[in-house]
Design an enzyme around this catalytic site. Structure first.
Site, PDB file in Angstrom:
ATOM      1  CD1 TRP A 133      10.651  20.071 -23.802  1.00 48.23           C
ATOM      2  CD2 TRP A 133      10.830  19.029 -25.779  1.00 48.23           C
ATOM      3  NE1 TRP A 133      11.259  18.851 -23.578  1.00 48.23           N
ATOM      4  CE2 TRP A 133      11.377  18.192 -24.777  1.00 48.23           C
ATOM      5  CE3 TRP A 133      10.827  18.583 -27.099  1.00 48.23           C
ATOM      6  CZ2 TRP A 133      11.921  16.943 -25.061  1.00 48.23           C
ATOM      7  CZ3 TRP A 133      11.352  17.346 -27.386  1.00 48.23           C
ATOM      8  CH2 TRP A 133      11.895  16.531 -26.373  1.00 48.23           C
ATOM      9  CG  ASP A 214       5.940  17.512 -29.654  1.00 43.46           C
ATOM     10  OD1 ASP A 214       5.501  16.411 -29.275  1.00 43.46           O
ATOM     11  OD2 ASP A 214       6.966  18.024 -29.178  1.00 43.46           O
ATOM     12  CE  LYS A 249       6.263  14.247 -20.655  1.00 41.19           C
ATOM     13  NZ  LYS A 249       7.373  14.062 -21.613  1.00 41.19           N
TER      14      LYS A 249
END
Length: 399
Positions: A133, A214, A249
């Site tokens: 990311w 993560d 999300k």
């Protein structure tokens, strides 16, 4: 007289947000934005889950106080977060030596972890997957860390370079920090399988590496429980683990900024000391967490009816992404595309590393108003039943 503000140069634009600005100004009625990382339904809109709407109505009726939350957050929210990430069995086993912190999004959890670790291990390096990311490196360098990369993805064959990953992690010095993606790897969509997680965990344990997982997409890959398999393998086998979880999300709470840092330790002697120092760091970054988003999550997860409805909402989103992966590949085949994109079907979550070159990405933007980040990563949730054939035809024409 001159001052420091006169010498400040313009910062480079964010590669994804900059594309969104271009997209907004594009007048092509067929334009498609596959760059921004938010879930979209088949009409191209980012929906609010029905479970979230009902939870908000419930919160309005409660008319609760807007006073500060504790530094670590609401206790019920934290408890429900641990249950979701750890699962029923591990929660029962580990709840006494695991704590959580409600943070401003998953990014806030990562920043809290980064600043905390720099206070106690500033000479360590932080190791990120290649690729990762784009905001990972800036978060850790802003704390003062030097960032390196371990091998992860084979760009040529569009799959995980697992042997390269093993060798890379074996070479990381003791007490350095390794950041892993729990599921739905961003940006590649390529996830470790169960056996690979076990092998990686064993190396990390032997090397005594500080581990951050993560975990931003639980439920959007193969489902809530299956997506947590890697995280739970780490929990069972490592003496210490930091998990950075996000509700952006899987609850669609992007603008509410809801995240949770979870710390697990096998050593109860350091538990309270670690927790107190996380509180000290949180106080200097954001002081107290925002409440509305975490109250929504708490309300849903602690109410069986709302939780069941949320699980259905999430499953619908997951299944739509899976179906769009299949549909895109099928349409590419129908267009007699000269390149094999079958690997897209096997990737997990919202993102896919397509293997498109920067030249091909630029051609898609210039000729077809299809916006993709320069790396070739697409947000599969931006593909709909209405635009999938247009996208497939465009890709076939530029390669």
């Amino acid at each position: 007289m001159s001052n420091i503000f006169e010498n400040i140069k313009e910062a480079p634009k964010d590669p994804i947000l900059g594309l969104t600005e271009e997209f907004k100004s594009d007048i092509n009625s067929n334009k498609v934005n596959l760059s921004v990382g938010v879930y979209q339904d088949d009409s191209g809109k980012t929906p609010t889950f029905e479970s979230v709407i009902l939870a908000e109505r419930k919160l309005i009726e409660l008319n609760s106080s807007k006073t500060y939350k504790p530094i670590d957050g609401d206790s019920i929210f934290l408890d429900e977060s641990l249950k979701l990430v750890l699962g029923k069995d591990l929660y029962s086993e580990f709840k006494t030596n695991t704590f959580g912190f409600n943070t401003p999004g998953g990014t806030g959890a990562l920043k809290l972890a980064s600043d905390f670790l720099f206070n106690f291990s500033k000479n360590s390096k932080v190791w990120l997957s290649s690729p990762t990311w784009p905001n990972h490196a800036p978060i850790f360098t802003s704390s003062g860390f030097h960032v390196e990369n371990y091998k992860y993805f084979d760009m040529k064959n569009n799959n995980i370079d697992f042997e390269g990953m093993l060798e890379s992690i074996k070479g990381i010095p003791e007490n350095d920090i390794v950041v892993l993606h729990g599921c739905c790897h961003n940006p590649t969509g390529a996830d470790l399988n169960k056996d690979q997680w076990i092998q990686i965990t064993e190396i990390i344990r032997k090397k005594n590496l500080v581990t951050i997982c993560d975990f931003a997409y639980q439920g959007l890959g193969e489902g809530i429980e299956n997506d947590a398999e890697g995280v739970r393998t780490l929990l069972k086998n490592l003496d210490n683990l930091i998990i950075c979880s996000s509700y952006s999300k899987n609850f669609g709470l992007y603008s509410e900024r809801v995240g949770c840092l979870i710390y697990h330790s096998k050593n109860m002697n350091n538990y309270s000391s670690v927790q107190s120092n996380f509180k000290k760091v949180a106080r200097t970054i954001y002081s107290n967490p925002p409440s509305h988003g975490s109250d929504i999550v708490k309300t849903i997860l602690s109410d069986e009816k709302l939780k069941s409805l949320w699980e259905m909402n999430l499953s619908e989103a997951k299944n739509r992404i899976i179906n769009m992966r299949k549909s895109l590949v099928e349409n590419l085949v129908k267009e007699n595309c000269s390149r094999n994109f079958e690997f897209i079907i096997n990737q997990k979550g919202m993102f896919s590393f397509t293997g498109l070159s920067s030249h091909e990405v630029n051609q898609l933007k210039e000729k077809f108003s299809i916006y993709i980040v320069n790396s070739g990563r697409i947000n599969v949730a931006g593909v709909t039943s209405k635009n999938v054939n247009y996208i497939a035809k465009a890709i076939s024409s530029v390669i």
